[in-house]
Scaffold this active site. Structure first.
Site, PDB file in Angstrom:
ATOM      1  CB  ALA A  84      14.286  74.400 -53.310  1.00  0.00           C
ATOM      2  CB  THR A 136      13.088  75.263 -39.758  1.00  0.00           C
ATOM      3  OG1 THR A 136      13.596  75.881 -38.523  1.00  0.00           O
ATOM      4  CG2 THR A 136      11.718  75.939 -40.095  1.00  0.00           C
ATOM      5  CG  ASP A 137      14.679  74.534 -34.371  1.00  0.00           C
ATOM      6  OD1 ASP A 137      14.637  75.157 -35.218  1.00  0.00           O
ATOM      7  OD2 ASP A 137      15.495  74.240 -33.469  1.00  0.00           O
ATOM      8  CD  GLU A 138      14.109  79.547 -37.397  1.00  0.00           C
ATOM      9  OE1 GLU A 138      13.635  80.868 -37.616  1.00  0.00           O
ATOM     10  OE2 GLU A 138      15.334  79.313 -37.654  1.00  0.00           O
ATOM     11  CE1 TYR A 163      13.150  79.273 -43.406  1.00  0.00           C
ATOM     12  CE2 TYR A 163      13.365  79.284 -41.118  1.00  0.00           C
ATOM     13  CZ  TYR A 163      13.592  78.751 -42.411  1.00  0.00           C
ATOM     14  OH  TYR A 163      14.113  77.446 -42.570  1.00  0.00           O
ATOM     15  CB  SER A 164       9.254  80.118 -38.459  1.00  0.00           C
ATOM     16  OG  SER A 164       8.576  81.526 -37.983  1.00  0.00           O
ATOM     17  CE  LYS A 167      11.204  75.089 -44.374  1.00  0.00           C
ATOM     18  NZ  LYS A 167      11.788  74.575 -45.618  1.00  0.00           N
ATOM     19  CG  ASN A 192      19.919  77.577 -35.616  1.00  0.00           C
ATOM     20  OD1 ASN A 192      18.727  77.208 -35.190  1.00  0.00           O
ATOM     21  ND2 ASN A 192      20.206  78.759 -36.157  1.00  0.00           N
ATOM     22  CG  LEU A 203      25.692  83.748 -34.976  1.00  0.00           C
ATOM     23  CD1 LEU A 203      25.880  85.141 -35.022  1.00  0.00           C
ATOM     24  CD2 LEU A 203      25.509  83.000 -33.860  1.00  0.00           C
TER      25      LEU A 203
HETATM   26  P1  NAD Z   1      20.212  78.068 -48.385  1.00  0.00           P
HETATM   27  O1  NAD Z   1      19.657  79.242 -48.545  1.00  0.00           O
HETATM   28  O2  NAD Z   1      21.609  77.895 -48.132  1.00  0.00           O
HETATM   29  O3  NAD Z   1      19.708  77.230 -49.986  1.00  0.00           O
HETATM   30  C1  NAD Z   1      18.642  77.153 -50.607  1.00  0.00           C
HETATM   31  C2  NAD Z   1      18.646  76.665 -51.781  1.00  0.00           C
HETATM   32  O4  NAD Z   1      17.308  76.509 -52.597  1.00  0.00           O
HETATM   33  C3  NAD Z   1      19.680  77.612 -52.840  1.00  0.00           C
HETATM   34  O5  NAD Z   1      20.524  76.631 -53.591  1.00  0.00           O
HETATM   35  C4  NAD Z   1      18.517  78.390 -53.616  1.00  0.00           C
HETATM   36  O6  NAD Z   1      19.284  78.666 -54.983  1.00  0.00           O
HETATM   37  C5  NAD Z   1      17.497  77.457 -53.556  1.00  0.00           C
HETATM   38  N1  NAD Z   1      16.193  77.824 -54.082  1.00  0.00           N
HETATM   39  C6  NAD Z   1      15.614  79.118 -53.388  1.00  0.00           C
HETATM   40  N2  NAD Z   1      14.441  79.296 -54.151  1.00  0.00           N
HETATM   41  C7  NAD Z   1      14.319  78.448 -55.085  1.00  0.00           C
HETATM   42  C8  NAD Z   1      13.278  78.307 -55.959  1.00  0.00           C
HETATM   43  N3  NAD Z   1      12.153  78.941 -56.277  1.00  0.00           N
HETATM   44  N4  NAD Z   1      13.198  77.080 -56.802  1.00  0.00           N
HETATM   45  C9  NAD Z   1      14.559  76.345 -56.789  1.00  0.00           C
HETATM   46  N5  NAD Z   1      15.661  76.690 -56.044  1.00  0.00           N
HETATM   47  C10 NAD Z   1      15.361  77.550 -55.161  1.00  0.00           C
HETATM   48  O7  NAD Z   1      19.379  77.030 -47.495  1.00  0.00           O
HETATM   49  P2  NAD Z   1      19.766  75.847 -46.463  1.00  0.00           P
HETATM   50  O8  NAD Z   1      20.291  76.419 -45.252  1.00  0.00           O
HETATM   51  O9  NAD Z   1      20.643  74.840 -47.203  1.00  0.00           O
HETATM   52  O10 NAD Z   1      18.398  75.017 -46.098  1.00  0.00           O
HETATM   53  C11 NAD Z   1      17.834  74.070 -46.764  1.00  0.00           C
HETATM   54  C12 NAD Z   1      16.444  73.767 -46.295  1.00  0.00           C
HETATM   55  O11 NAD Z   1      16.728  73.357 -44.588  1.00  0.00           O
HETATM   56  C13 NAD Z   1      15.540  74.908 -46.262  1.00  0.00           C
HETATM   57  O12 NAD Z   1      14.194  74.090 -46.681  1.00  0.00           O
HETATM   58  C14 NAD Z   1      15.423  75.471 -44.817  1.00  0.00           C
HETATM   59  O13 NAD Z   1      14.311  76.081 -44.537  1.00  0.00           O
HETATM   60  C15 NAD Z   1      15.754  74.150 -44.036  1.00  0.00           C
HETATM   61  N6  NAD Z   1      16.482  74.351 -42.655  1.00  0.00           N
HETATM   62  C16 NAD Z   1      17.780  75.022 -42.820  1.00  0.00           C
HETATM   63  C17 NAD Z   1      18.211  75.466 -41.472  1.00  0.00           C
HETATM   64  C18 NAD Z   1      19.569  75.865 -41.368  1.00  0.00           C
HETATM   65  O14 NAD Z   1      20.117  75.940 -40.301  1.00  0.00           O
HETATM   66  N7  NAD Z   1      20.288  76.353 -42.442  1.00  0.00           N
HETATM   67  C19 NAD Z   1      17.608  74.994 -40.345  1.00  0.00           C
HETATM   68  C20 NAD Z   1      16.507  74.092 -40.354  1.00  0.00           C
HETATM   69  C21 NAD Z   1      15.825  73.997 -41.522  1.00  0.00           C
HETATM   70  P1  TYD Z   2      20.852  82.929 -37.840  1.00  0.00           P
HETATM   71  O1  TYD Z   2      21.969  82.378 -38.492  1.00  0.00           O
HETATM   72  O2  TYD Z   2      20.174  83.881 -38.867  1.00  0.00           O
HETATM   73  O3  TYD Z   2      19.545  81.880 -37.707  1.00  0.00           O
HETATM   74  P2  TYD Z   2      18.152  81.734 -37.061  1.00  0.00           P
HETATM   75  O4  TYD Z   2      17.786  83.066 -37.119  1.00  0.00           O
HETATM   76  O5  TYD Z   2      17.502  81.029 -38.036  1.00  0.00           O
HETATM   77  O6  TYD Z   2      18.185  80.994 -35.852  1.00  0.00           O
HETATM   78  O7  TYD Z   2      20.849  83.428 -36.507  1.00  0.00           O
HETATM   79  C1  TYD Z   2      21.055  82.647 -35.396  1.00  0.00           C
HETATM   80  C2  TYD Z   2      21.087  83.497 -34.138  1.00  0.00           C
HETATM   81  O8  TYD Z   2      22.336  84.638 -34.048  1.00  0.00           O
HETATM   82  C3  TYD Z   2      19.650  84.398 -33.905  1.00  0.00           C
HETATM   83  O9  TYD Z   2      19.467  84.299 -32.607  1.00  0.00           O
HETATM   84  C4  TYD Z   2      20.101  85.786 -34.282  1.00  0.00           C
HETATM   85  C5  TYD Z   2      21.479  85.761 -33.854  1.00  0.00           C
HETATM   86  N1  TYD Z   2      22.413  86.676 -35.030  1.00  0.00           N
HETATM   87  C6  TYD Z   2      23.081  87.825 -34.299  1.00  0.00           C
HETATM   88  O10 TYD Z   2      23.195  87.874 -33.085  1.00  0.00           O
HETATM   89  N2  TYD Z   2      23.891  88.474 -35.192  1.00  0.00           N
HETATM   90  C7  TYD Z   2      23.954  88.183 -36.506  1.00  0.00           C
HETATM   91  O11 TYD Z   2      24.853  89.000 -37.443  1.00  0.00           O
HETATM   92  C8  TYD Z   2      23.214  87.282 -37.183  1.00  0.00           C
HETATM   93  C9  TYD Z   2      22.994  87.010 -38.488  1.00  0.00           C
HETATM   94  C10 TYD Z   2      22.363  86.422 -36.174  1.00  0.00           C
END
Ligand code: NAD
Ligand code: TYD
Length: 361
Positions: A84, A136-138, A163-164, A167, A192, A203
């Site tokens: 979450a 995250t790697d960020e 965000y990062s 995290k 990602n 994206l």
């Molecule tokens: P997401 O935004 O799709 O989902 C987040 C979920 O958390 C949602 O279901 C939301 O309702 C729930 N949530 C948010 N705030 C909450 C709160 N206060 N209490 C309870 N639930 C809450 O995110 P995701 O892409 O599935 O990412 C999941 C995890 O992985 C995160 O911790 C994110 O930082 C990490 N992560 C994601 C990516 C990616 O590429 N998506 C990459 C690296 C790390």
């Molecule tokens: P994003 O999916 O938001 O992931 P993150 O920023 O966590 O890596 O974005 C991935 C890459 O794509 C990032 O370099 C920003 C770029 N981006 C665009 O160029 N256009 C877009 O509309 C979005 C959402 C992201």
């Protein structure tokens, strides 16, 4: 039977992870999914498993101490898998506070409640309890355009976006619990993710959705920022393996070995849509590179992320199995076959699902 408390299980990665876990372990595990259902939480992602007797959904905020403590009091939780979070960089630039609230304070609540439930009188922890923090790697910041530069687990933390930073703060809190209390936690830092059920603000689903709607495809800056893309089911497997095989207090990078510039990703999506859409589909003629539109760059835009996932491979045996060319095809096919899911998300109808489904529970 092992009981998992999964936070954020209605989101993108969490829902894929829950599917993965039920496919792998079937009825040998129980999963309690606690999710606040923010804009990013979508219970439709889990509708095929919602009636399973070994699955429970609890609508709660991870910042709500009483609600989380109650879950631990009423259930003998063996694993916490903590997804979450507020997860979108652009939103964090507009509104950082909720990122601190959920990602930092929410993680503190999860750690504290797990500690209270698992700690014994002598200060040691009950056997076979584990807390997996998904990060995250960020948190490592940004790499130069040098193909030999990678993020390692030893790379100093140097986050740039709100965000990062949030995290990274949560990672440090987890580390503090391990260092101070010997709390049984493991951290994973992944690249990602892409795959089914991803909210179309990120994206890949944004580009698929816009291309099908004949809308502009926004490219931030010069389009040459690099991300390492990981298929979400590979990530789910890595989380499970790290939970079981990881050493407490360690962090493990999970990456796809698949670095691409954003513009390359966009071109691949256009080409794959051209291949997959039948000639009879009127949208096909509009899906062209003419839709690509360069827009103002993101503030503080990290240039390049690239992960060296050697440690998890050597210690735990995980490696990314899905080639990007296969994963992106599977993903685009899924979006084409699940257009109602996308329609419900973009219209906001998915938020009514909870009311309909859980009104009488
Ligand atoms: P997401 O935004 O799709 O989902 C987040 C979920 O958390 C949602 O279901 C939301 O309702 C729930 N949530 C948010 N705030 C909450 C709160 N206060 N209490 C309870 N639930 C809450 O995110 P995701 O892409 O599935 O990412 C999941 C995890 O992985 C995160 O911790 C994110 O930082 C990490 N992560 C994601 C990516 C990616 O590429 N998506 C990459 C690296 C790390
Ligand atoms: P994003 O999916 O938001 O992931 P993150 O920023 O966590 O890596 O974005 C991935 C890459 O794509 C990032 O370099 C920003 C770029 N981006 C665009 O160029 N256009 C877009 O509309 C979005 C959402 C992201």
């Amino acid at each position: 039977m092992r009981t998992y408390l999964v936070t954020g299980g209605a989101g993108f990665i969490g829902s894929n992870y829950i599917h993965y876990m039920f496919e792998k372990y079937g009825d040998a595990i129980r999963i309690i999914n606690v999710d606040k259902l923010t804009y990013a939480g979508n219970l439709e992602n889990l509708k095929d498993i919602e009636d399973k007797p070994n699955y429970t959904f609890v609508k709660a905020d991870i910042c709500d101490k009483e609600a989380i403590a109650k879950i631990f009091e009423e259930n003998d939780i063996d694993r916490v898998v903590h997804f979450a979070a507020e997860s979108h960089v652009d939103r964090s630039i507009k509104n950082p506070e909720v990122f601190v609230q959920t990602n930092v304070l929410g993680t503190a609540v999860m750690l504290n409640c797990a500690k209270a439930a698992w700690e014994q009188e002598d200060g040691t922890f009950k056997d076979d309890k584990r807390f997996l923090h998904v990060s995250t790697d960020e948190v490592y910041g940004s790499l130069p355009d040098d193909p030999n530069a990678y993020f390692y687990e030893t790379t100093p933390i140097d986050p740039h976006s709100p965000y990062s930073s949030s995290k990274a703060s949560s990672d440090l809190l987890v580390k503090a619990y391990v260092d101070t209390y010997h709390f049984p936690a493991i951290i994973t830092n992944c690249s990602n993710n892409y795959g089914p059920y991803q909210f179309p603000e990120k994206l890949i689903p944004l580009i698929i959705n816009n291309a099908l709607a004949g809308k502009n495809l926004p490219v931030y800056g010069d389009g040459k920022n690099v991300r390492d893309w990981l298929y979400v089911m590979d990530h789910a497997k890595g989380i499970d393996m790290a939970t079981e095989g990881g050493r407490f207090g360690e962090r493990y990078n999970i990456g796809g070995h698949n670095e691409k510039q954003n513009i390359e990703i966009i071109n691949i999506i256009i080409e794959t849509l051209q291949e997959l859409l039948p000639d009879s589909d009127p949208r096909k003629a509009n899906v062209t590179k003419d839709l690509i539109t360069y827009v103002t760059d993101r503030k503080g835009h990290d240039r390049r992320y690239a992960i060296a996932p050697d440690k998890i491979k050597e210690e735990i045996g995980w490696y990314p199995e899905t080639m990007f060319k296969d994963g992106i095809r599977l993903t685009i096919k899924w979006y084409l076959e699940n257009e109602d899911w996308m329609k419900n998300v973009t219209s906001g109808d998915y938020q009514k699902y909870y009311e309909g489904m859980y009104a009488n529970r």
